[in-house]
Design an enzyme around this catalytic site. Sequence first.
Site, PDB file in Angstrom:
ATOM      1  N   ASP A 259       0.834  -1.202   0.000  1.00 24.65           N
ATOM      2  CA  ASP A 259       0.000   0.000   0.000  1.00 24.65           C
ATOM      3  C   ASP A 259       0.867   1.250   0.000  1.00 24.65           C
ATOM      4  O   ASP A 259       1.671   1.461   0.907  1.00 24.65           O
ATOM      5  CB  ASP A 259      -0.883   0.003   1.263  1.00 24.65           C
ATOM      6  CG  ASP A 259      -1.787   1.216   1.327  1.00 24.65           C
ATOM      7  OD1 ASP A 259      -2.860   1.180   0.680  1.00 24.65           O
ATOM      8  OD2 ASP A 259      -1.426   2.209   1.992  1.00 24.65           O
TER       9      ASP A 259
ATOM     10  N   TYR B  73       2.491   9.934  -0.061  1.00 24.33           N
ATOM     11  CA  TYR B  73       3.564   9.419   0.798  1.00 24.33           C
ATOM     12  C   TYR B  73       4.946   9.790   0.245  1.00 24.33           C
ATOM     13  O   TYR B  73       5.939   9.707   0.962  1.00 24.33           O
ATOM     14  CB  TYR B  73       3.490   7.890   0.956  1.00 24.33           C
ATOM     15  CG  TYR B  73       2.209   7.368   1.573  1.00 24.33           C
ATOM     16  CD1 TYR B  73       1.297   8.227   2.197  1.00 24.33           C
ATOM     17  CD2 TYR B  73       1.904   6.020   1.549  1.00 24.33           C
ATOM     18  CE1 TYR B  73       0.118   7.743   2.739  1.00 24.33           C
ATOM     19  CE2 TYR B  73       0.735   5.534   2.108  1.00 24.33           C
ATOM     20  CZ  TYR B  73      -0.159   6.404   2.691  1.00 24.33           C
ATOM     21  OH  TYR B  73      -1.323   5.914   3.235  1.00 24.33           O
TER      22      TYR B  73
ATOM     23  N   LYS C  52      -2.850   5.808  -4.238  1.00 28.07           N
ATOM     24  CA  LYS C  52      -4.019   6.655  -3.950  1.00 28.07           C
ATOM     25  C   LYS C  52      -3.901   8.030  -4.580  1.00 28.07           C
ATOM     26  O   LYS C  52      -2.801   8.591  -4.686  1.00 28.07           O
ATOM     27  CB  LYS C  52      -4.175   6.823  -2.428  1.00 28.07           C
ATOM     28  CG  LYS C  52      -4.107   5.537  -1.638  1.00 28.07           C
ATOM     29  CD  LYS C  52      -4.420   5.741  -0.169  1.00 28.07           C
ATOM     30  CE  LYS C  52      -4.054   4.503   0.642  1.00 28.07           C
ATOM     31  NZ  LYS C  52      -2.628   4.444   1.018  1.00 28.07           N
TER      32      LYS C  52
HETATM   33  N1  LIG Z   1      -5.813   5.823   3.815  1.00 26.36           N
HETATM   34  C1  LIG Z   1      -5.364   6.587   4.775  1.00 26.36           C
HETATM   35  O1  LIG Z   1      -5.853   7.703   4.983  1.00 26.36           O
HETATM   36  C2  LIG Z   1      -4.234   6.111   5.620  1.00 26.36           C
HETATM   37  C3  LIG Z   1      -3.903   6.792   6.799  1.00 26.36           C
HETATM   38  C4  LIG Z   1      -2.854   6.292   7.569  1.00 26.36           C
HETATM   39  C5  LIG Z   1      -2.166   5.154   7.162  1.00 26.36           C
HETATM   40  N2  LIG Z   1      -2.486   4.522   5.981  1.00 26.36           N
HETATM   41  C6  LIG Z   1      -1.787   3.297   5.540  1.00 26.36           C
HETATM   42  O2  LIG Z   1      -1.880   2.335   6.568  1.00 26.36           O
HETATM   43  C7  LIG Z   1      -0.578   1.867   6.898  1.00 26.36           C
HETATM   44  C8  LIG Z   1      -0.515   1.393   8.324  1.00 26.36           C
HETATM   45  O3  LIG Z   1      -0.888   2.422   9.231  1.00 26.36           O
HETATM   46  P1  LIG Z   1       0.153   3.150  10.211  1.00 26.36           P
HETATM   47  O4  LIG Z   1       1.523   3.043   9.658  1.00 26.36           O
HETATM   48  O5  LIG Z   1      -0.415   4.487  10.511  1.00 26.36           O
HETATM   49  O6  LIG Z   1       0.022   2.341  11.577  1.00 26.36           O
HETATM   50  P2  LIG Z   1       0.246   0.816  12.066  1.00 26.36           P
HETATM   51  O7  LIG Z   1       0.536  -0.075  10.930  1.00 26.36           O
HETATM   52  O8  LIG Z   1      -0.911   0.520  12.952  1.00 26.36           O
HETATM   53  O9  LIG Z   1       1.511   0.942  13.018  1.00 26.36           O
HETATM   54  C9  LIG Z   1       2.799   1.147  12.527  1.00 26.36           C
HETATM   55  C10 LIG Z   1       3.755   1.260  13.717  1.00 26.36           C
HETATM   56  O10 LIG Z   1       3.756   0.034  14.446  1.00 26.36           O
HETATM   57  C11 LIG Z   1       5.095  -0.476  14.502  1.00 26.36           C
HETATM   58  N3  LIG Z   1       5.007  -1.937  14.388  1.00 26.36           N
HETATM   59  C12 LIG Z   1       4.775  -2.670  13.271  1.00 26.36           C
HETATM   60  N4  LIG Z   1       4.723  -3.986  13.553  1.00 26.36           N
HETATM   61  C13 LIG Z   1       4.920  -4.097  14.882  1.00 26.36           C
HETATM   62  C14 LIG Z   1       4.977  -5.194  15.780  1.00 26.36           C
HETATM   63  N5  LIG Z   1       4.811  -6.452  15.351  1.00 26.36           N
HETATM   64  N6  LIG Z   1       5.203  -4.943  17.084  1.00 26.36           N
HETATM   65  C15 LIG Z   1       5.366  -3.685  17.522  1.00 26.36           C
HETATM   66  N7  LIG Z   1       5.326  -2.594  16.735  1.00 26.36           N
HETATM   67  C16 LIG Z   1       5.097  -2.798  15.420  1.00 26.36           C
HETATM   68  C17 LIG Z   1       5.844   0.151  13.353  1.00 26.36           C
HETATM   69  O11 LIG Z   1       7.207   0.319  13.654  1.00 26.36           O
HETATM   70  P3  LIG Z   1       8.407  -0.388  12.782  1.00 26.36           P
HETATM   71  O12 LIG Z   1       8.320   0.144  11.370  1.00 26.36           O
HETATM   72  O13 LIG Z   1       9.635   0.076  13.488  1.00 26.36           O
HETATM   73  O14 LIG Z   1       8.209  -1.874  12.862  1.00 26.36           O
HETATM   74  C18 LIG Z   1       5.172   1.518  13.281  1.00 26.36           C
HETATM   75  O15 LIG Z   1       5.732   2.411  14.225  1.00 26.36           O
HETATM   76  C19 LIG Z   1       0.321   3.067   6.562  1.00 26.36           C
HETATM   77  O16 LIG Z   1       1.670   2.713   6.496  1.00 26.36           O
HETATM   78  C20 LIG Z   1      -0.292   3.499   5.269  1.00 26.36           C
HETATM   79  O17 LIG Z   1       0.152   2.656   4.208  1.00 26.36           O
HETATM   80  C21 LIG Z   1      -3.527   4.979   5.224  1.00 26.36           C
END
Ligand SMILES: NC(=O)c1ccc[n+]([C@@H]2O[C@H](COP(=O)([O-])OP(=O)(O)OC[C@H]3O[C@@H](n4cnc5c(N)ncnc54)[C@H](OP(=O)(O)O)[C@@H]3O)[C@@H](O)[C@H]2O)c1
Length: 274
Positions: A44, A49, A74
């Site tokens: 994704d 980004y 997106k």
């Molecule tokens: N459509 C939208 O409006 C929108 C908005 C926000 C996000 N997104 C998409 O959704 C994706 C995911 O959301 P997000 O990045 O906000 O949050 P998330 O995936 O809920 O959390 C990411 C965080 O958790 C850590 N992490 C990952 N795996 C882990 C594990 N097994 N144990 C402990 N910590 C862990 C990562 O650190 P490390 O990298 O150090 O592992 C990072 O700091 C984004 O990357 C993006 O592609 C879309």
Amino acid sequence: MIPTIELNDGNRLPAIGLGTYPMNDDEARSAVLSAIDVGYRLIDTAARYGNETGVGRAVADTDVDRGDLFIATKLPGSDHGYESTLASFEESRRRLGLDYVDLYLIHWPLPRIDKYVDSFKAMIKLRDDGLVRSIGVSNFTDEQLRHLIRETGARPSVNQIELHPAFNQAGMRAVDAGMDIVTQAWSPLGRGKPVLSHPLVRGIADAHSVSPAQVVLRWEVQLGVVPIPKSGDPDRQRSNLAVFDFTLDDEQMRVMSGLETGRIGGDPDEHEEF
Ligand SMILES: NC(=O)c1ccc[n+]([C@@H]2O[C@H](COP(=O)([O-])OP(=O)(O)OC[C@H]3O[C@@H](n4cnc5c(N)ncnc54)[C@H](OP(=O)(O)O)[C@@H]3O)[C@@H](O)[C@H]2O)c1
């Protein structure tokens, strides 16, 4: 092999994917390469980004066939409108270096700007032209989905929304399901703490000898939602993918769905980003 889910257009979406925000091009290239290496097929990204070039480099550099990968990007708020969507997509496709994109989403509805219908009409054309396989939306409400479908006669395949144990989106999950739209979860781990350190989540993790993150992702998979956890760390990428060999029982699912505290991101009726 990661299971897949059938979309309403007949295409199949991997049941879990890799998020790439907020990685830069170099971080995205190496994270996507390691993710593909450990088994991810859904990646994704988004124009906003600033890492589509890095994602595209990884797709070019991996040994895995392009046809086995599912690349989603997106449309940014700055490019809503019919012609600007076509032009913006072409820029994304060029940065990704791809012949086609598997899934193209409207990143946010931006109701005040009121151009998401025009953008979706352009996305229908991109699909008809074979440049995009599936089209969808992100952060859309019930009312916005109904308006979009009424005005275009077409249905999004996917609605990517904020979803994690602190914001479980029971209402929007039911809305999406009622329209045969697959719900993807962004911030599926709640961006780490406090969801992953919650004592009830840790208790369920201990009972299954898995990590709290695996419990959270498994809960989402069992809800029929497609999570896209972000990690740049190959070990966490691998463990986040290993959620298909244990099952939460009804009581554990109920506990996970009872941790609601509220959203961490923007409200789709008001949030604007360009
Ligand atoms: N459509 C939208 O409006 C929108 C908005 C926000 C996000 N997104 C998409 O959704 C994706 C995911 O959301 P997000 O990045 O906000 O949050 P998330 O995936 O809920 O959390 C990411 C965080 O958790 C850590 N992490 C990952 N795996 C882990 C594990 N097994 N144990 C402990 N910590 C862990 C990562 O650190 P490390 O990298 O150090 O592992 C990072 O700091 C984004 O990357 C993006 O592609 C879309």
